[in-house]
Scaffold this active site. Structure first.
Site, short mmCIF file in Angstrom:
data_model
loop_
_atom_site.label_atom_id
_atom_site.label_comp_id
_atom_site.label_asym_id
_atom_site.label_seq_id
_atom_site.Cartn_x
_atom_site.Cartn_y
_atom_site.Cartn_z
N ALA A 106 67.03 -8.24 28.54
CA ALA A 106 66.65 -8.88 27.28
C ALA A 106 65.74 -10.05 27.62
O ALA A 106 66.12 -10.94 28.38
CB ALA A 106 67.89 -9.37 26.54
N GLU A 107 64.55 -10.03 27.07
CA GLU A 107 63.56 -11.08 27.32
C GLU A 107 63.66 -12.18 26.27
O GLU A 107 64.15 -11.96 25.17
CB GLU A 107 62.15 -10.49 27.28
CG GLU A 107 61.91 -9.39 28.28
CD GLU A 107 60.54 -8.75 28.12
OE1 GLU A 107 59.99 -8.35 29.15
OE2 GLU A 107 60.03 -8.65 27.00
N GLY A 108 63.20 -13.37 26.62
CA GLY A 108 63.06 -14.45 25.66
C GLY A 108 64.35 -15.16 25.28
O GLY A 108 64.45 -15.73 24.20
N ILE A 111 64.18 -5.32 26.35
CA ILE A 111 64.20 -5.68 24.94
C ILE A 111 63.23 -6.83 24.75
O ILE A 111 63.41 -7.91 25.34
CB ILE A 111 65.62 -6.06 24.49
CG1 ILE A 111 66.57 -4.88 24.73
CG2 ILE A 111 65.62 -6.49 23.03
CD1 ILE A 111 68.03 -5.21 24.53
N THR A 146 64.89 -10.37 20.52
CA THR A 146 65.92 -11.26 21.04
C THR A 146 65.92 -12.60 20.29
O THR A 146 66.97 -13.09 19.89
CB THR A 146 65.69 -11.52 22.54
OG1 THR A 146 65.72 -10.27 23.23
CG2 THR A 146 66.74 -12.44 23.12
#
Length: 88
Positions: A39-41, A5, A10
């Site tokens: 999930a990135e960030g 993601i 995010t």
């Protein structure tokens, strides 16, 4: 094998309904397909909490550490938050 993601979704999921819907839909799709998600960030405790409750299996972001070489990562520290499978 894994769905990521993007950090743009995010980071905006707590302020934009469209981003929250994309994150939620992606996580439901991944769960239905039996796939892991990253999930990135992730930068805030609120993002962390919401993503874990929604079923994200892995999280990445500055909440855990700035980017650095693999040889400098202390995996004992990155796994201190309960339930994180992959924070690197």
């Amino acid at each position: 094998d894994k769905i990521k993601i993007d950090k743009s979704f995010t980071q905006n999921m707590t302020t934009r309904a469209d981003c929250a819907a994309i994150v939620q839909s992606t996580l439901v799709l991944a769960q239905g397909l039996g796939m892991h998600t990253t999930a990135e960030g992730v930068e805030t405790d609120e993002q962390y909490r919401l993503l874990r409750l929604a079923g994200a299996t892995s999280l990445q972001g500055y909440l855990f550490s700035r980017a650095r070489p693999l040889c400098e990562i202390d995996f004992d520290v990155t796994h201190e938050r309960q339930g994180i499978e992959d924070a690197a």
